[in-house]
Design a protein around this motif. Structure first.
Motif, PDB file in Angstrom:
ATOM      1  N   SER A   7     -13.296  -9.511 -25.393  1.00  0.00           N
ATOM      2  CA  SER A   7     -13.434  -8.054 -25.397  1.00  0.00           C
ATOM      3  C   SER A   7     -14.887  -7.653 -25.112  1.00  0.00           C
ATOM      4  O   SER A   7     -15.151  -6.734 -24.331  1.00  0.00           O
ATOM      5  CB  SER A   7     -12.982  -7.495 -26.750  1.00  0.00           C
ATOM      6  N   THR A   8     -15.813  -8.354 -25.733  1.00  0.00           N
ATOM      7  CA  THR A   8     -17.230  -8.095 -25.497  1.00  0.00           C
ATOM      8  C   THR A   8     -17.586  -8.331 -24.034  1.00  0.00           C
ATOM      9  O   THR A   8     -18.347  -7.559 -23.444  1.00  0.00           O
ATOM     10  CB  THR A   8     -18.098  -8.987 -26.410  1.00  0.00           C
ATOM     11  N   TRP A  33     -16.484  -5.324 -22.052  1.00  0.00           N
ATOM     12  CA  TRP A  33     -17.406  -4.203 -22.244  1.00  0.00           C
ATOM     13  C   TRP A  33     -18.733  -4.468 -21.546  1.00  0.00           C
ATOM     14  O   TRP A  33     -19.339  -3.549 -20.970  1.00  0.00           O
ATOM     15  CB  TRP A  33     -17.643  -3.936 -23.729  1.00  0.00           C
ATOM     16  N   LEU A  34     -19.209  -5.708 -21.590  1.00  0.00           N
ATOM     17  CA  LEU A  34     -20.461  -6.059 -20.930  1.00  0.00           C
ATOM     18  C   LEU A  34     -20.347  -5.835 -19.423  1.00  0.00           C
ATOM     19  O   LEU A  34     -21.232  -5.232 -18.807  1.00  0.00           O
ATOM     20  CB  LEU A  34     -20.835  -7.512 -21.236  1.00  0.00           C
ATOM     21  N   GLU A  51     -23.977  -5.077 -26.085  1.00  0.00           N
ATOM     22  CA  GLU A  51     -22.925  -6.078 -25.903  1.00  0.00           C
ATOM     23  C   GLU A  51     -23.495  -7.487 -25.824  1.00  0.00           C
ATOM     24  O   GLU A  51     -22.864  -8.439 -26.294  1.00  0.00           O
ATOM     25  CB  GLU A  51     -22.072  -5.759 -24.673  1.00  0.00           C
ATOM     26  N   LEU A 110     -24.092  -8.358 -29.475  1.00  0.00           N
ATOM     27  CA  LEU A 110     -22.815  -8.620 -30.152  1.00  0.00           C
ATOM     28  C   LEU A 110     -22.195  -9.938 -29.691  1.00  0.00           C
ATOM     29  O   LEU A 110     -21.649 -10.694 -30.492  1.00  0.00           O
ATOM     30  CB  LEU A 110     -21.843  -7.466 -29.911  1.00  0.00           C
ATOM     31  N   GLY A 111     -22.281 -10.212 -28.404  1.00  0.00           N
ATOM     32  CA  GLY A 111     -21.746 -11.462 -27.879  1.00  0.00           C
ATOM     33  C   GLY A 111     -22.471 -12.676 -28.434  1.00  0.00           C
ATOM     34  O   GLY A 111     -21.849 -13.680 -28.795  1.00  0.00           O
ATOM     35  N   ASN A 117     -21.468 -13.071 -32.098  1.00  0.00           N
ATOM     36  CA  ASN A 117     -20.087 -13.548 -32.184  1.00  0.00           C
ATOM     37  C   ASN A 117     -19.981 -15.016 -31.765  1.00  0.00           C
ATOM     38  O   ASN A 117     -19.282 -15.803 -32.404  1.00  0.00           O
ATOM     39  CB  ASN A 117     -19.181 -12.664 -31.324  1.00  0.00           C
TER      40      ASN A 117
END
Length: 103
Positions: free
Chosen positions: A56-57, A60-61, A76, A79-80, A83
């Protein structure tokens, strides 16, 4: 809640809004990302959950890069990275647990 009905309603709403608002193929990236995130949170846990969220990231990226959004891209990427780090730590902990069981 972990209700499949609620998850289906959210995914259907995302797709419905996508059908109304998406004007080019890259516009589906956020829709796919949102649907994947919804499915992940409702039906998965542990590494599987985080790998889907990593996908999902990535969606979005890609969307932020195509739009030229510097702030969104940086968010992103952060967050990536977090994660991916969490996935690695969970995998390492699971591997250590299996190694102890075999010993």
């Amino acid at each position: 809640t972990k209700s499949a009905y609620v998850a289906a309603a959210i995914v259907a709403t995302n797709i419905g809004l996508g059908l109304v608002t998406v004007s080019k193929p890259s516009g589906w990236l956020p829709v796919v990302a949102s649907c994947a995130g919804t499915i992940a949170f409702f039906f998965f846990e542990g590494i599987s959950l985080r790998l889907i969220l990593l996908f999902s990231t990535a969606c979005w990226l890609a969307n932020n890069l195509l739009l030229g959004s510097i702030g969104g891209t940086m968010l992103e990427l952060f967050l990536g990275a977090v994660n991916a780090s969490t996935c690695y730590r969970l995998w390492r902990a699971a591997s250590a647990g299996r190694a102890r069981e075999e010993a």
